[in-house]
Design an enzyme around this catalytic site. Structure first.
Site, PDB file in Angstrom:
ATOM      1  N   TYR A  79       0.853  -1.201   0.000  1.00 18.15           N
ATOM      2  CA  TYR A  79       0.000   0.000   0.000  1.00 18.15           C
ATOM      3  C   TYR A  79       0.882   1.242   0.000  1.00 18.15           C
ATOM      4  O   TYR A  79       1.652   1.463   0.937  1.00 18.15           O
ATOM      5  CB  TYR A  79      -0.887  -0.016   1.246  1.00 18.15           C
ATOM      6  CG  TYR A  79      -2.065   0.927   1.205  1.00 18.15           C
ATOM      7  CD1 TYR A  79      -1.922   2.283   0.894  1.00 18.15           C
ATOM      8  CD2 TYR A  79      -3.346   0.475   1.497  1.00 18.15           C
ATOM      9  CE1 TYR A  79      -2.999   3.138   0.864  1.00 18.15           C
ATOM     10  CE2 TYR A  79      -4.435   1.326   1.479  1.00 18.15           C
ATOM     11  CZ  TYR A  79      -4.254   2.646   1.162  1.00 18.15           C
ATOM     12  OH  TYR A  79      -5.338   3.488   1.141  1.00 18.15           O
ATOM     13  N   TYR A 106      -1.868   4.852 -10.112  1.00 20.64           N
ATOM     14  CA  TYR A 106      -2.866   4.020 -10.809  1.00 20.64           C
ATOM     15  C   TYR A 106      -4.253   4.480 -10.367  1.00 20.64           C
ATOM     16  O   TYR A 106      -4.978   5.134 -11.104  1.00 20.64           O
ATOM     17  CB  TYR A 106      -2.567   2.551 -10.507  1.00 20.64           C
ATOM     18  CG  TYR A 106      -3.671   1.531 -10.532  1.00 20.64           C
ATOM     19  CD1 TYR A 106      -4.596   1.441 -11.571  1.00 20.64           C
ATOM     20  CD2 TYR A 106      -3.744   0.578  -9.510  1.00 20.64           C
ATOM     21  CE1 TYR A 106      -5.578   0.439 -11.563  1.00 20.64           C
ATOM     22  CE2 TYR A 106      -4.700  -0.423  -9.507  1.00 20.64           C
ATOM     23  CZ  TYR A 106      -5.624  -0.482 -10.529  1.00 20.64           C
ATOM     24  OH  TYR A 106      -6.584  -1.455 -10.504  1.00 20.64           O
TER      25      TYR A 106
END
Lengths: 392, 145
Positions: free
Chosen positions: A291, A339
């Site tokens: 993450y 992204y």
């Protein structure tokens, strides 16, 4: 404790029909239902097959919206890591026989809410500890909270070394994003150069020192979903199963000012638990999915998981080894940095892991990817979830 | 949230039964924290039962108002429109002399976001100052000592 690894498999993954800066075109619930529809389609399952629902928070409303009557429900909401933690919960629920087809779903119009009349603001009641003791000082939002942890790291291990590690992550992740057609980096509105140099990183504007703009994740609109089921059920489905080999979770504080050490994540506990359940070690992985709320989150996670020692991230990351062509591929979808990141990113770690293990990733495919892990960090560096995933 | 509902005021703490004493003392420009008589630890934020050993034998102690800077960050993009006029400003955590860490702002410094180390460094001594936010609520901040 019995080892429940290999009791469940992921058989479907998908994003919402569209994602990015949708400028108010989709609600949270639409993003949820599109992703759920697409993930069921990917798996070759029907909505009527679903007997369990997992999401961060409102499973009541979500199940109602999609006409699902689950016999198992889990609204675990501990920040962006939740959707990684849900994989472990689905594994446990399936191993225990509570359910057979679990839908894990996420949808958030994070960008649209922020810029098109949304509320935003911090969660929690007006008299919560955060509202009393942090918010009055402007401890509001992740960049500010995480930046304070990063400054402490700079004090303990050196500002230059910390900056070097952050820049390696910032540049390498954008190289991967350039290979992912779904990455927001392809939208000029993202304010991220498609080929980003170290100079561009160092010269990008300050959000909250020590964070440049290019240290920070996006805020997009996006949905994502995955389907977990039994190995038996998976045999008749469309795509090869991805095995959940191990899972670990935990949290050691909520508010940033309560974090025991600003330079050590709960990943130090969740990683070893997940790796042990899976029977794997650090050197076994073909791909790392971590993450990346901020560049600092990634370097700290690598240290806390034990891929390198405390304070050694700069040495570990030096020379773009996590970029395409490097010997430690990481965050191949382009990450929350470039992204997508609708406010919580954990879901998209799992989606990328499954696609890489299936060999569906085109230009960014890691050759012969057999074993990977996802690690999610949520809250104010508060919660962590590690999941080990493998193909047959 | 509509434009009308957007507030430009900074958040005001809303005391709860276990924090009321803390905020009353702040109003008198005194800093008090909780201390556990069982494990001898001080802790922040205030709660009745010790978060370390879960003893109920806890009490309030008055603090010197002195401490050292544990960490900080220089906020450039305002987190909320209430801080629009304040940027750049410094969010910080302070290790107070009595042994616990508290969230705050570092004030009376001139933060340069490109080179904050010129004027601010982790570990520097700091002392409490008081920001009377309303006639009922005062919040502790810190400045270089």
């Amino acid at each position: 404790m019995a080892n429940i690894g290999r009791s469940a498999v992921i058989v479907g993954v998908a994003e919402s029909d569209e994602m990015g800066y949708l400028e108010g075109r989709k609600s949270d619930l639409q993003l949820h239902e599109e992703a759920s529809y697409n993930a069921l389609e990917d798996a070759g399952l029907k909505k009527s097959d679903v007997d369990a629902i997992f999401s961060a928070g409102n499973t009541l409303g979500l199940a109602e919206h999609m006409g699902i009557h689950p016999s198992f429900t889990d609204g675990t909401s501990v920040g962006g890591s939740s959707f990684v933690i849900h994989a472990g919960h689905a594994l446990a629920a399936i191993a225990a026989g509570y359910c057979e087809v679990a839908l894990v779903t996420h949808g958030a119009a994070g960008h649209s809410r922020r810029f098109f009349g949304g509320g935003g603001g911090e969660g929690g009641a007006a008299d919560s500890p955060g509202a009393q003791f942090e918010n009055p000082y402007g401890f509001i939002g992740a960049p500010i909270n995480y930046a304070m942890a990063c400054t402490r790291y700079m004090h303990e291990f050196g500002e230059q070394r910390c900056r070097e590690a952050m820049s390696e992550v910032a540049v390498a992740t954008r190289k991967w994003a350039a290979l992912n057609p779904k990455a927001l980096i392809h939208d000029p509105a993202a304010e991220i150069p498609l080929t980003m140099s170290f100079d561009e990183y160092h010269n990008s504007r300050w959000i909250c020192w020590p964070f440049h703009l290019l240290d920070c994740c996006l805020v997009t609109d996006a949905g994502g979903a995955y389907i977990v089921t039994t190995p038996e059920r998976a045999k008749d489905l469309k795509k090869p199963p991805v095995w959940i080999l191990g899972a670990g979770e935990g949290h050691d504080h909520g508010m940033i000012s309560q974090m025991p050490s600003l330079t050590s994540l709960i990943a130090r506990e969740t990683g070893p638990r997940a790796f042990q359940m899976a029977g794997v070690t650090h050197d076994d992985f073909d791909l790392a999915l971590i993450y990346d709320s901020f560049t600092y989150t990634v370097m700290l996670t690598l240290e806390s998981l034990g891929f390198c020692g405390r304070g050694e991230a700069a040495d570990f990351l030096r020379g773009q080894r996590t970029a395409p062509g490097g010997d430690f591929p990481m965050n191949t979808a382009g990450g929350g940095l470039s992204y997508t990141h609708p406010g919580a990113y954990g879901m998209f770690l799992i989606i990328e892991a499954v696609r890489q293990l299936r060999g569906e990733c085109g230009e960014r495919q890691v050759p012969d990817c057999k074993l990977t892990f996802c690690h999610g960090t949520g809250g104010s560096l508060s919660s962590g979830g590690t999941v080990v995933l493998a193909r047959d | 949230m509509t434009q009308q509902q957007r507030t430009t005021a900074k958040p005001i703490p809303m005391p709860t039964p276990e924090t009321k004493f803390y905020w009353e003392k702040c109003q008198q420009h005194e800093l008090w924290v909780r201390k556990c008589n069982e494990c001898s630890q001080t802790y922040f934020y205030p709660r009745d039962i010790c978060p370390n050993c879960f003893s109920r034998d806890t009490e309030w102690i008055q603090c010197s108002g002195k401490g050292t800077l544990h960490t900080f960050a220089v906020v450039v993009r305002p987190p909320h429109r209430a801080w629009m006029e304040d940027v750049p400003f410094v969010v910080a955590m302070v290790d107070i002399e009595e042994g616990c860490r508290i969230p705050t702002n570092l004030v009376e410094v001139d933060p340069d976001p490109s080179n904050p180390g010129e004027t601010i460094r982790v570990g520097m001594p700091v002392e409490v100052v008081w920001d009377d936010r309303t006639d009922k609520i005062t919040i502790p901040m810190f400045r270089p000592a």
